[in-house]
Design an enzyme around this catalytic site. Sequence first.
Site, PDB file in Angstrom:
ATOM      1  CG  ASP A  10       0.128  -0.043   3.061  1.00 14.29           C
ATOM      2  OD1 ASP A  10       0.735  -0.486   2.666  1.00 14.29           O
ATOM      3  OD2 ASP A  10      -0.669   1.235   3.198  1.00 14.29           O
ATOM      4  CD  GLU A  55       4.542   0.463   7.057  1.00  6.82           C
ATOM      5  OE1 GLU A  55       5.427   0.810   8.148  1.00  6.82           O
ATOM      6  OE2 GLU A  55       3.454   1.194   6.337  1.00  6.82           O
TER       7      GLU A  55
HETATM    8 ZN   LIG Z   1       6.850   1.873   4.024  1.00  7.29          ZN
END
Ligand SMILES: [Zn+2]
Length: 412
Positions: A83, A177
């Site tokens: 992401d 994340e």
């Molecule tokens: Zn990163």
Amino acid sequence: MRDYKFTVKDRFLKYVKYDTQSDEHSKTIPSTEKQLVLAKELLLELQQLGVESSMDEHGYVYARIKSNTEKNVPSIGFMAHIDTAPAVTGTNVRPIVHENYQGGNITLPKEGQIITTADNPTLHNLKGNDIITSDGSTLLGADDKAGVAAIMDAVNYLTTHSDVKHGDVMITFTIDEEIGAGLEGFDIKKFNAKYAYTLDGGDVGEIEFETFHAELVTIKIHGRHIHPGYAKDIMINSIRIATEFVEKLPKNTWCPEKTSGREGFVHVERIEGTEELSVIKIMVRDFDEKKVKEYEHRLKELIAASIFNHPGSKYEFEITKQYDNPKVIIDQHPKLMEYSIEAMKRIGIKPEVKPVRGGTDGCKLTFMGIPTPNLFCGEHSFHSRTEWVSVQEMQDAVRTIVEICKVWEEKS
Ligand SMILES: [Zn+2]
């Protein structure tokens, strides 16, 4: 790897075109469906390379390159997140390759964006490199597609060079994340690494195993609303109390824009409010957990003092733990750091162990039972329109991954 034709640049250029922005307001896993599109593509590529691999319903990709040695080598994992950060758009990324960079600022065609050597002193050392940027209208997504591309290229190398001896090499690509939800639903058994490295760092040679202790303080201030025309001596405006409180915070210390290196910070990241209720979110960070508690104690004193001036108002003070400093655990497994340092030295990279002023999935993974430091992969100015990577630095990351696998085999 002298004659190896690296694939990391082409992979990177391909992956950044996938919009994989995560969404902090979403309640689903993954937070955005579009992350699954790249996850599926990576799964396909791994399968094409003949690697045992799978993807679960959340979009986590797991893979294993089987050991090709008689020795009993611990399984070593490599991890990167697919992401990109929600702060700047990641839709329609149009990467530009600035071949054979000759120094100086890099002007991007859109939105007057300029990558300056003043903000990016590393550029001074990269003359002759091929620098990749966005066109200025989006982020680039080097964070962490540089890591994803480096790991995929290392897989490509290992699967086409059977003479290179290694134990089980475990690969995983993760979701979300950037919104701090990373590793929710992650199947640690499927990953099955004894130790791991995340590829989610900056300058060549960087190894990070120490991060902040991170907590989020949420302060809710309750006021009292009434029609403003009839409010005399009745209204209590929580917005005013909130701004009074923020005004009391130190301005030359504490805040991220005035701290660096090993200093912690207290960062007001969001205020939302009406007369009746204001909510303030404050990031509290320090390498020393004791200091985090000190900051929080001081915040409590300051909000209590602000409330005191407004009889009838009240506040709530809530602390949420975000992540811990993995140093305490990684210190107990010295080989993990030693072997990565050794690997870098062997291929002519100067290792630089640094504390990281942020968290990575590696710290969460460490506390889940797999000690995981973070390695460089050439991300720079991430989360911005002026994000960039160097192709040669990504190649160094590929070489580092391969060499780490070799060192673990050799020393086992
Ligand atoms: Zn990163």
